[in-house]
Design a protein around this motif. Sequence first.
Motif, short mmCIF file in Angstrom:
data_model
loop_
_atom_site.label_atom_id
_atom_site.label_comp_id
_atom_site.label_asym_id
_atom_site.label_seq_id
_atom_site.Cartn_x
_atom_site.Cartn_y
_atom_site.Cartn_z
N VAL A 43 0.83 -1.20 0.00
CA VAL A 43 0.00 0.00 0.00
C VAL A 43 0.87 1.26 0.00
CG1 VAL A 43 -1.70 1.31 1.32
CG2 VAL A 43 -1.96 -1.16 1.07
N ALA A 44 2.00 1.21 0.71
CA ALA A 44 2.92 2.35 0.72
C ALA A 44 3.45 2.62 -0.69
CB ALA A 44 4.06 2.10 1.69
N GLN A 45 3.78 1.55 -1.42
CA GLN A 45 4.26 1.71 -2.80
C GLN A 45 3.17 2.29 -3.70
OE1 GLN A 45 5.73 -1.88 -4.62
NE2 GLN A 45 5.94 -0.93 -6.64
N TYR A 46 1.94 1.78 -3.52
CA TYR A 46 0.81 2.31 -4.30
C TYR A 46 0.62 3.80 -4.02
CZ TYR A 46 -4.12 3.36 -5.21
OH TYR A 46 -5.29 3.94 -5.62
N ALA A 47 0.64 4.18 -2.74
CA ALA A 47 0.43 5.58 -2.38
C ALA A 47 1.51 6.48 -2.99
CB ALA A 47 0.43 5.73 -0.86
N GLU A 48 2.75 5.99 -2.98
CA GLU A 48 3.86 6.76 -3.56
C GLU A 48 3.67 6.96 -5.06
OE1 GLU A 48 8.73 6.41 -4.16
OE2 GLU A 48 7.66 5.01 -2.83
N GLU A 49 3.24 5.89 -5.75
CA GLU A 49 3.05 5.98 -7.20
C GLU A 49 1.87 6.88 -7.57
OE1 GLU A 49 2.91 2.12 -8.98
OE2 GLU A 49 4.92 1.57 -8.29
N SER A 105 2.85 8.32 -11.26
CA SER A 105 3.38 7.23 -12.08
C SER A 105 2.39 6.08 -12.19
CB SER A 105 4.70 6.72 -11.48
OG SER A 105 4.52 6.24 -10.17
N PHE A 106 1.33 6.13 -11.42
CA PHE A 106 0.19 5.21 -11.56
C PHE A 106 -1.09 6.03 -11.66
CE2 PHE A 106 -3.50 3.00 -9.99
CZ PHE A 106 -3.47 1.83 -10.72
N PRO A 107 -1.96 5.69 -12.61
CA PRO A 107 -1.86 4.60 -13.58
C PRO A 107 -0.97 4.95 -14.75
CG PRO A 107 -3.92 5.75 -13.87
CD PRO A 107 -3.27 6.37 -12.66
N GLY A 108 -0.36 3.90 -15.33
CA GLY A 108 0.49 4.09 -16.50
C GLY A 108 -0.21 3.61 -17.76
N PRO A 109 0.51 3.52 -18.85
CA PRO A 109 -0.09 3.10 -20.13
C PRO A 109 -0.80 1.76 -20.07
CG PRO A 109 2.10 4.00 -20.47
CD PRO A 109 1.92 3.89 -18.99
#
Length: 290
Positions: free
Chosen positions: A267-273, A278-282
Amino acid sequence: MSTTFQLDTSTSRANPTPQPMKRLTVPKIRAHKKGGTVEQPLVMLTAYTARQAQLLDAHCDILLVGDSLGQVIYGLPSTIPVTMEMMANHAAAVVRGSYHAVVVVDMPFGSYEASKEQAFESAAYLLKQSGAAAVKLEGGAQMAETVAFLNQRGIPVMGHVGLTPQAVNVLGGYMARGRSEAEAEKIVSDARALDEAGTFAIVIEGVVEPIAIETTKAVSCPTIGIGASAQCDGQVLVTEDMLGMFERVPRFVKKYAAIGDVIEKTVAQYAEEVRSRSFPGPDQTYQPIS
């Protein structure tokens, strides 16, 4: 595995579908103990949701929809506030998510103690609403008449002796039981009474090991230990405890994983992206068709 998966094109989710196999039955669980022994211990874990049941089902003989969901799912301070509706709804989800294990549902505090007639009404409601195979209730010799009454009316019952969480206010806490001679004798006699009344299995919780072993030898039905002994006829844990979803767990729990840490890091990685855009990407967005 007890399930395969088919892709639902409307949602892009994989839904489990049952493979041809017969669900275990209460008589088969009861017959697991022959001549006072079991060849292979029974495996039981708690389950509260359909997805959890799907993941556990192939590996378990019994899935217990425990009233521990009050603390695990709802954040309640004990099992005392758990309602019939909570138990019925979660049990129905677990039945839908499983195809192999026997599903047992806890009868919540206040739903069976007043009379055997009240117990029948409550148990019948739970089984009708959920499709579960059996109920579990706490208490020893004082519940034997109720157990027999339910059995005679087609409702299988799993017993529960030793540390009984619904009686925490009387017991004064969650400490191990059976340390005094009188208490040890009561645990063994309670289990015998339940066994004679017709329980198909008995949970032995938080009992000093020699008494758990003595109790297991004293009854003809299988015993399921939790904080008891490896010499019980089976074992049960709260799934979230053994998966490491909580920082603190009872002493008798072995943490087989640290899923809580994995979730927090993910979840920490998701929050950072998200915050860095950088999220969502292509790969996660829809672009115009050129």
